[in-house]
Every structure is written in structure tokens, then in C-alpha cells.
Design an enzyme around this catalytic site. Structure first.
Site, PDB file in Angstrom:
ATOM      1  N   ILE A  12       0.841  -1.206   0.000  1.00  0.00           N
ATOM      2  CA  ILE A  12       0.000   0.000   0.000  1.00  0.00           C
ATOM      3  C   ILE A  12       0.872   1.250   0.000  1.00  0.00           C
ATOM      4  CG2 ILE A  12      -1.937   1.184   1.111  1.00  0.00           C
ATOM      5  CD1 ILE A  12      -2.613  -1.456   2.532  1.00  0.00           C
ATOM      6  N   THR A  34      11.841  -5.564   5.192  1.00  0.00           N
ATOM      7  CA  THR A  34      11.586  -6.951   5.600  1.00  0.00           C
ATOM      8  C   THR A  34      10.472  -7.538   4.738  1.00  0.00           C
ATOM      9  OG1 THR A  34      10.115  -6.199   7.353  1.00  0.00           O
ATOM     10  CG2 THR A  34      12.328  -6.841   8.021  1.00  0.00           C
ATOM     11  N   THR A  35       9.362  -6.829   4.630  1.00  0.00           N
ATOM     12  CA  THR A  35       8.329  -7.298   3.701  1.00  0.00           C
ATOM     13  C   THR A  35       8.198  -6.341   2.518  1.00  0.00           C
ATOM     14  OG1 THR A  35       6.661  -6.296   5.134  1.00  0.00           O
ATOM     15  CG2 THR A  35       7.003  -8.660   5.356  1.00  0.00           C
ATOM     16  N   ILE A  57      11.571   1.511  11.955  1.00  0.00           N
ATOM     17  CA  ILE A  57      10.808   2.386  12.856  1.00  0.00           C
ATOM     18  C   ILE A  57      10.965   1.989  14.323  1.00  0.00           C
ATOM     19  CG2 ILE A  57       9.072   3.169  11.181  1.00  0.00           C
ATOM     20  CD1 ILE A  57       7.159   1.048  12.566  1.00  0.00           C
ATOM     21  N   TYR A 144      -1.938  -9.973  15.480  1.00  0.00           N
ATOM     22  CA  TYR A 144      -1.844  -8.946  14.431  1.00  0.00           C
ATOM     23  C   TYR A 144      -2.941  -7.892  14.622  1.00  0.00           C
ATOM     24  CZ  TYR A 144      -2.717  -6.482  10.125  1.00  0.00           C
ATOM     25  OH  TYR A 144      -2.970  -5.474   9.231  1.00  0.00           O
ATOM     26  N   LYS A 148      -2.337  -3.906  15.682  1.00  0.00           N
ATOM     27  CA  LYS A 148      -2.778  -2.800  14.824  1.00  0.00           C
ATOM     28  C   LYS A 148      -3.775  -1.913  15.575  1.00  0.00           C
ATOM     29  CE  LYS A 148      -1.965  -1.824  11.123  1.00  0.00           C
ATOM     30  NZ  LYS A 148      -0.909  -0.893  10.640  1.00  0.00           N
ATOM     31  N   ARG A 264     -11.452 -21.891   8.532  1.00  0.00           N
ATOM     32  CA  ARG A 264     -10.508 -21.564   9.597  1.00  0.00           C
ATOM     33  C   ARG A 264     -11.236 -20.906  10.768  1.00  0.00           C
ATOM     34  NH1 ARG A 264      -6.622 -18.692   5.214  1.00  0.00           N
ATOM     35  NH2 ARG A 264      -8.226 -17.095   5.407  1.00  0.00           N
ATOM     36  N   GLY A 266     -12.224 -18.468  13.809  1.00  0.00           N
ATOM     37  CA  GLY A 266     -12.022 -17.061  14.159  1.00  0.00           C
ATOM     38  C   GLY A 266     -12.121 -16.099  13.004  1.00  0.00           C
TER      39      GLY A 266
END
Ligand code: UDP
Length: 328
Positions: A12, A34-35, A57, A144, A148, A264, A266
Site C-alpha cells: 500500500i 523486511t516485507t 521504525i 496482528y 494494529k 478456519r 475465528g
């Protein structure tokens, strides 16, 4: 205008850089690669208005000076994906929470015009209502989503206490060119595109009738830009496509064989943003239809050439901890 994009080499973030350069901003990028991939900005290689800083960061002392004289901060740098967040929660906590603290603190000291945070719609967990409004209960289901959300709270708190002009945007299933190809099992587009290139079947979770509010990445970049230049602060907005589309429909548009894999725990059967708040307050609305967006991705399918090709077996292994911890 000077804009700083954290995670600007990522999926993004790199589209945000495109948008800002098109709007004649001076753009600084902080990315630890890294990504994010520096190649995502190759098309701006000779653009003197863009500077990329290979920094992390998590290191406040290192990034501090990059904030000098910055007008707008767009904070995308974060770790994504569910399974690795369950396996390595500290990585997620340090990047997504403490990293956000560092970024918001640096921004506070440099008198910026606006700080826009990439928040995640995963904060809603499995919501009670569709389309889902911003006032829906917050129910993170895995680290995750939690990290966030904590990042989002931090940003809003800095707005409340220090008067930092902030907006948080909760993104719904962003897809598009340059979506991540890295090693971990993650977002459905990267998984399916690599499978398509390899001539392997699409691994459809459950019956494929679950739907997602797939939102095209250039619409997302436009939403961030609109939020930045608006005179609105201290608000949270959903950013979605104004629709919700089944995985079966996605498979049909992409074209290919299907194999089913277990549902899956959740995960919601539907994600669908109520976007009336952002439409009314910021005058933003998504423009790219799902069909159009999927076509743009197909036109650029070569990008996913080196992405891992997942099979039901390798997905079974990769998602073991997902079933173990979220299936209780
Ligand atoms: N999905 C799928 N096969 C895969 C990966 C994902 O059918 O190999 C489905 C998944 O069930 C979900 C949708 O694609 O309904 C989007 O999944 P993704 O992980 O991209 O996002 P999220 O579930 O976090 O919304």
C-alpha cells in the site's frame, strides 16, 4: 509539501508514494525492507523528489531526523499476517505498537499538518452487524489485529493529549498490484495469483461463499490523501469498496480450477464496511469496481512469479498454530 511514508516500499505504501509524487509532494520513505521491496519504487528511480531511507521504525534515534520539516506523515510500516503474529507476538508488538509510538512521537516533535494511520478492519473480529460501522465493538482475534488496534489507540491518544492532528483509516481487504509475495501464508490474492501462474488449483477455504470487502489499492491511497489534506482531525473512518464479494466470484474472475480446504476458526463469513461516515465527512468513495481491479491485477500477474505456491498440504502445515490457538 513534504510527506513521509513509513513502509513506503510495501504494497500500500508504494501506491501512496505514487499518489504523493503525482500531487507534486517531496516524498521521504522509511522502510526496513523486511516485507517491503525497494523494487516497488523502481519506476521512480530517477525522480529527485523521492528519497528512500533504509531504516527501522523500531529505532527512534535513527528515524528522528527524517521528520524535520515534514508536513504529512502516512504510517503504513507494520508486520501483517495472522499466523506469524501468533508465533512471534513480540515482533508484532515491537513493530506495530512500539514502532507506532516512535513514529507518532517523532511526528509530534516536528509540527506536522496531519498524521494518517493505516488501521485494520480486523479490529472488528466477527462483527454483529453488516455493513459494519466504526462504532462497532472492538474484538481483536489474534496478535496482528490486537497490535494494529493498539497502534491505532496510540495515534488517537496522541491526538487527544498532545493535539497532534491525526486520522485513522480502517482498511478492508486491500488488493491490487504489488500485493505482497513474501514467504508467509497470507492474503488471498497473493496465494491465488501464484497458484494461477503455476497452473495449480485455487485453495478455497470452506465453501467459498464467504465474502470480503475487497478494496482496490489506488482507492486506498486516494482515501489517505483526502484524509491528509482535509481539515478533519481526531476521527476514525472505515475505508471499503462499498460492496462485498465471494471467494467463488474471485475464482471465477481469475479463472482456474478449485480445491477446497477446511474453514478456519475465528474468521468472519463476511467483511463489509459501512462507508457512510467517510463519504459524508471527507467526500471520499471507492471508484474501482471489483471486476476492474481484478483485471488490473491479472494484467500484472508476472509480479507474483516468485511468490510461493501454496497447496492444501503446505497450507495445512502453515496454519497449524491458527487452528491450535484460535480453534478453542
Ligand atoms: N481464502 C481462501 N483461500 C486461501 C486464503 C484465503 O479461500 O488460500 C479466503 C479466506 O477464507 C477469506 C478471504 O479469502 O474469506 C480473504 O482472506 P485473507 O486472508 O486475504 O483476508 P482476511 O481473512 O483477513 O479477511
Amino acid at each position: 509539501m513534504v510527506s513521509l511514508v513509513t513502509g513506503g516500499c510495501g504494497f500500500i505504501g508504494s501506491h501512496m508514494v505514487d499518489k504523493l509524487l503525482a500531487e507534486n509532494h517531496e516524498v521521504r520513505v522509511i522502510d526496513n525492507w523486511t516485507t517491503g521491496r525497494p523494487q516497488n519504487l523502481n519506476h521512480h528511480k530517477n525522480n529527485g523528489h523521492l528519497t528512500v531511507y533504509h531504516m527501522d521504525i523500531r529505532n527512534k534515534e535513527e528515524i528522528e531526523e527524517i521528520f524535520n520539516d515534514v508536513d504529512y506523515v502516512f504510517h503504513f510500516a507494520a508486520l501483517a499476517d495472522i499466523v506469524p503474529s501468533i508465533q512471534q507476538p513480540w515482533d508484532y508488538y515491537s513493530s506495530n505498537v512500539l514502532g507506532t509510538y516512535n513514529v507518532v512521537e517523532c511526528a509530534r516533535k516536528s509540527n506536522i499538518k496531519k498524521f494518517v494511520y493505516a488501521a485494520s478492519s480486523s479490529c472488528y473480529g466477527i462483527p454483529d452487524e453488516y455493513p459494519t460501522k466504526e462504532i462497532a465493538p472492538i474484538r481483536p482475534q489474534y496478535p496482528y489485529a490486537l497490535t494494529k488496534r493498539l497502534g491505532e489507540e496510540t495515534v488517537l491518544h496522541w491526538g487527544q493529549v498532545y493535539g497532534l492532528p491525526v486520522i485513522t483509516l480502517r482498511l478492508f481487504n486491500v488488493y491490487g498490484t504489488r500485493s505482497r509475495t513474501s514467504g508467509t501464508y497470507g492474503a488471498v490474492f497473493g496465494v491465488f495469483l501464484a497458484q494461477k501462474i503455476a497452473g495449480k488449483p485455487f485453495t478455497v477455504v470452506g465453501d467459498g461463499e464467504q465474502t470480503r470487502d475487497f478494496t482496490y489499492v489506488t482507492d486506498i491511497a486516494n482515501a489517505f490523501y483526502t484524509a491528509a489534506v482535509s481539515n478533519i482531525t481526531q476521527e476514525t473512518f472505515n475505508v471499503g469498496s462499498h460492496g462485498t464479494y465471494s471467494i467463488n466470484k474471485l475464482c471465477k474472475l481469475l479463472g482456474g480450477e478449485i480445491v477446497h480446504i477446511p474453514k478456519r476458526p475465528g474468521e468472519p463469513d463476511c467483511t463489509y464496511a459501512d462507508t457512510s461516515k467517510i463519504e459524508q465527512m471527507l467526500g471520499w468513495k471507492a471508484k474501482v469496481s471489483f471486476e476492474e481491479g481484478v483485471q488490473k491485477v491479472l494484467d500484472n500477474i508476472e509480479y507474483w512469479h516468485d511468490a510461493p505456491v501454496w497447496t492444501p498440504d503446505t497450507i495445512g502445515i502453515a496454519t497449524k498454530d491458527w487452528f491450535k490457538y484460535l480453534g478453542k
